[in-house]
Scaffold this motif. Structure first.
Motif, PDB file in Angstrom:
ATOM      1  N   ARG A 119       0.834  -1.199   0.000  1.00  0.00           N
ATOM      2  CA  ARG A 119       0.000   0.000   0.000  1.00  0.00           C
ATOM      3  C   ARG A 119       0.871   1.253   0.000  1.00  0.00           C
ATOM      4  N   THR A 120       0.438   2.241  -0.756  1.00  0.00           N
ATOM      5  CA  THR A 120       1.121   3.530  -0.739  1.00  0.00           C
ATOM      6  C   THR A 120       0.116   4.642  -1.011  1.00  0.00           C
ATOM      7  N   LYS A 121       0.520   5.811  -0.682  1.00  0.00           N
ATOM      8  CA  LYS A 121      -0.243   7.008  -1.047  1.00  0.00           C
ATOM      9  C   LYS A 121       0.583   7.666  -2.149  1.00  0.00           C
ATOM     10  N   PRO A 122       0.023   7.885  -3.328  1.00  0.00           N
ATOM     11  CA  PRO A 122       0.832   8.304  -4.468  1.00  0.00           C
ATOM     12  C   PRO A 122       1.452   9.697  -4.357  1.00  0.00           C
ATOM     13  N   MET A 123       0.911  10.529  -3.470  1.00  0.00           N
ATOM     14  CA  MET A 123       1.483  11.855  -3.279  1.00  0.00           C
ATOM     15  C   MET A 123       1.086  12.366  -1.897  1.00  0.00           C
ATOM     16  N   PRO A 124       1.859  13.291  -1.346  1.00  0.00           N
ATOM     17  CA  PRO A 124       1.519  13.809  -0.017  1.00  0.00           C
ATOM     18  C   PRO A 124       0.305  14.733  -0.069  1.00  0.00           C
ATOM     19  N   ASP A 125      -0.428  14.754   1.041  1.00  0.00           N
ATOM     20  CA  ASP A 125      -1.485  15.757   1.180  1.00  0.00           C
ATOM     21  C   ASP A 125      -0.805  17.116   1.297  1.00  0.00           C
ATOM     22  N   HIS A 126      -1.471  18.144   0.780  1.00  0.00           N
ATOM     23  CA  HIS A 126      -0.922  19.486   0.815  1.00  0.00           C
ATOM     24  C   HIS A 126      -1.803  20.378   1.690  1.00  0.00           C
ATOM     25  N   GLY A 127      -1.225  20.938   2.725  1.00  0.00           N
ATOM     26  CA  GLY A 127      -1.894  21.898   3.582  1.00  0.00           C
ATOM     27  C   GLY A 127      -0.951  23.079   3.708  1.00  0.00           C
ATOM     28  N   LYS A 128      -0.740  23.561   4.923  1.00  0.00           N
ATOM     29  CA  LYS A 128       0.278  24.602   5.132  1.00  0.00           C
ATOM     30  C   LYS A 128       1.636  24.074   4.706  1.00  0.00           C
ATOM     31  N   THR A 129       1.830  22.796   4.963  1.00  0.00           N
ATOM     32  CA  THR A 129       3.042  22.107   4.502  1.00  0.00           C
ATOM     33  C   THR A 129       2.603  20.769   3.924  1.00  0.00           C
ATOM     34  N   GLN A 130       3.520  20.086   3.266  1.00  0.00           N
ATOM     35  CA  GLN A 130       3.201  18.765   2.737  1.00  0.00           C
ATOM     36  C   GLN A 130       3.202  17.755   3.887  1.00  0.00           C
ATOM     37  N   ALA A 131       2.165  16.955   3.940  1.00  0.00           N
ATOM     38  CA  ALA A 131       2.011  15.966   5.012  1.00  0.00           C
ATOM     39  C   ALA A 131       2.910  14.756   4.759  1.00  0.00           C
ATOM     40  N   PRO A 132       3.188  13.990   5.810  1.00  0.00           N
ATOM     41  CA  PRO A 132       3.940  12.750   5.619  1.00  0.00           C
ATOM     42  C   PRO A 132       3.212  11.810   4.660  1.00  0.00           C
ATOM     43  N   VAL A 133       3.971  10.966   3.997  1.00  0.00           N
ATOM     44  CA  VAL A 133       3.435   9.994   3.051  1.00  0.00           C
ATOM     45  C   VAL A 133       3.469   8.631   3.725  1.00  0.00           C
ATOM     46  N   LYS A 134       2.413   7.853   3.521  1.00  0.00           N
ATOM     47  CA  LYS A 134       2.307   6.549   4.160  1.00  0.00           C
ATOM     48  C   LYS A 134       2.608   5.425   3.171  1.00  0.00           C
ATOM     49  N   TYR A 135       3.256   4.375   3.692  1.00  0.00           N
ATOM     50  CA  TYR A 135       3.591   3.183   2.927  1.00  0.00           C
ATOM     51  C   TYR A 135       3.250   1.981   3.784  1.00  0.00           C
ATOM     52  N   GLY A 136       2.649   0.955   3.196  1.00  0.00           N
ATOM     53  CA  GLY A 136       2.246  -0.218   3.968  1.00  0.00           C
ATOM     54  C   GLY A 136       2.908  -1.494   3.475  1.00  0.00           C
ATOM     55  N   PHE A 137       3.329  -2.310   4.427  1.00  0.00           N
ATOM     56  CA  PHE A 137       3.977  -3.589   4.147  1.00  0.00           C
ATOM     57  C   PHE A 137       3.309  -4.677   4.976  1.00  0.00           C
ATOM     58  N   VAL A 138       3.252  -5.894   4.452  1.00  0.00           N
ATOM     59  CA  VAL A 138       2.806  -7.044   5.230  1.00  0.00           C
ATOM     60  C   VAL A 138       3.933  -8.067   5.201  1.00  0.00           C
ATOM     61  N   PHE A 139       4.286  -8.553   6.380  1.00  0.00           N
ATOM     62  CA  PHE A 139       5.366  -9.522   6.517  1.00  0.00           C
ATOM     63  C   PHE A 139       4.820 -10.849   7.031  1.00  0.00           C
ATOM     64  N   SER A 140       5.467 -11.926   6.621  1.00  0.00           N
ATOM     65  CA  SER A 140       5.067 -13.261   7.051  1.00  0.00           C
ATOM     66  C   SER A 140       5.262 -13.456   8.547  1.00  0.00           C
ATOM     67  N   SER A 141       6.305 -12.819   9.095  1.00  0.00           N
ATOM     68  CA  SER A 141       6.576 -12.976  10.527  1.00  0.00           C
ATOM     69  C   SER A 141       7.356 -11.783  11.055  1.00  0.00           C
ATOM     70  N   CYS A 142       7.286 -11.616  12.364  1.00  0.00           N
ATOM     71  CA  CYS A 142       8.067 -10.610  13.087  1.00  0.00           C
ATOM     72  C   CYS A 142       8.720 -11.326  14.260  1.00  0.00           C
ATOM     73  N   THR A 143      10.039 -11.407  14.238  1.00  0.00           N
ATOM     74  CA  THR A 143      10.772 -12.132  15.265  1.00  0.00           C
ATOM     75  C   THR A 143      11.540 -11.156  16.155  1.00  0.00           C
ATOM     76  N   PRO A 144      11.152 -11.020  17.432  1.00  0.00           N
ATOM     77  CA  PRO A 144      11.898 -10.166  18.350  1.00  0.00           C
ATOM     78  C   PRO A 144      13.099 -10.908  18.921  1.00  0.00           C
ATOM     79  N   MET A 145      14.190 -10.170  19.116  1.00  0.00           N
ATOM     80  CA  MET A 145      15.377 -10.769  19.729  1.00  0.00           C
ATOM     81  C   MET A 145      16.184  -9.679  20.419  1.00  0.00           C
ATOM     82  N   PRO A 146      16.842 -10.018  21.519  1.00  0.00           N
ATOM     83  CA  PRO A 146      17.658  -9.022  22.183  1.00  0.00           C
ATOM     84  C   PRO A 146      18.885  -8.658  21.349  1.00  0.00           C
ATOM     85  N   ILE A 147      19.296  -7.400  21.462  1.00  0.00           N
ATOM     86  CA  ILE A 147      20.543  -6.979  20.812  1.00  0.00           C
ATOM     87  C   ILE A 147      21.680  -7.511  21.669  1.00  0.00           C
ATOM     88  N   LEU A 148      22.563  -8.228  21.068  1.00  0.00           N
ATOM     89  CA  LEU A 148      23.687  -8.822  21.816  1.00  0.00           C
ATOM     90  C   LEU A 148      24.907  -7.947  21.758  1.00  0.00           C
TER      91      LEU A 148
END
Length: 167
Positions: free
Chosen positions: A138-167
């Motif tokens: 998913r993406t938004k093809p361009m930023p919204d425009h107001g007083k300034t340009q708004a952040p643009v959003k991007y969407g990803f789907v992942f098969s898994s999310c594995t948490p681990m401590p930083i060693l």
């Protein structure tokens, strides 16, 4: 003892892989030409939105229902419970936004997807999160425009999310 919860020192690195390399298909070569330098090279995400860098959905791991006859609750594990949806928000002038916009265009031109993985390093909590076997969905093809340009959003789907401590 208190712990830091700052997001400012976290890093997110995206890896764009070409699944065709292992399958022998080459139908996207023309469509991918503009982003060829981004394929298989780690991309450290730059210029996150000031208010929300990204968010990750809750994982729905179990489906439940109560039988009509009043029997015990039925509970079942569902495979989609392992997936993680990451919604990234970048400032309109982010160099990473330019790469992701080009990636979206390449996927549309080639009518195919690329394999995406990511690693979030959360220094404040001493954790690393590895997001595997994903897709840019998913993406938004361009930023919204107001007083300034708004952040643009991007969407990803992942098969898994594995948490681990930083060693």
């Amino acid at each position: 003892m208190s712990h830091s919860v700052t997001s400012a020192n976290s890093t997110l690195v995206l890896n764009i892989g070409d699944w065709r390399a292992s399958s022998g298909l080459a139908s996207l070569n023309t469509a991918l030409a503009p982003i060829a330098s981004a394929i298989a090279a780690p991309i450290e995400v730059e210029r996150f939105s000031a208010d929300m860098m990204f968010n990750v959905n809750e994982q729905e791991m179990v489906e439940t229902f109560k039988p009509i006859d009043g029997g015990p609750l039925a509970v079942g594990w569902i495979a989609s419970g392992e997936t993680a949806t990451l919604d990234l928000q970048l400032m309109a002038d982010s160099p990473t936004a330019k790469i992701l916009t080009a990636l979206a265009a390449a996927q549309n031109r080639g009518r195919e997807t690329l394999l995406i993985s990511a690693t979030l390093t959360n220094f404040a909590q001493g954790m690393k999160y590895v997001l595997s076997d994903g897709a840019f969905v998913r993406t938004k093809p361009m930023p919204d425009h107001g007083k300034t340009q708004a952040p643009v959003k991007y969407g990803f789907v992942f098969s898994s999310c594995t948490p681990m401590p930083i060693l």
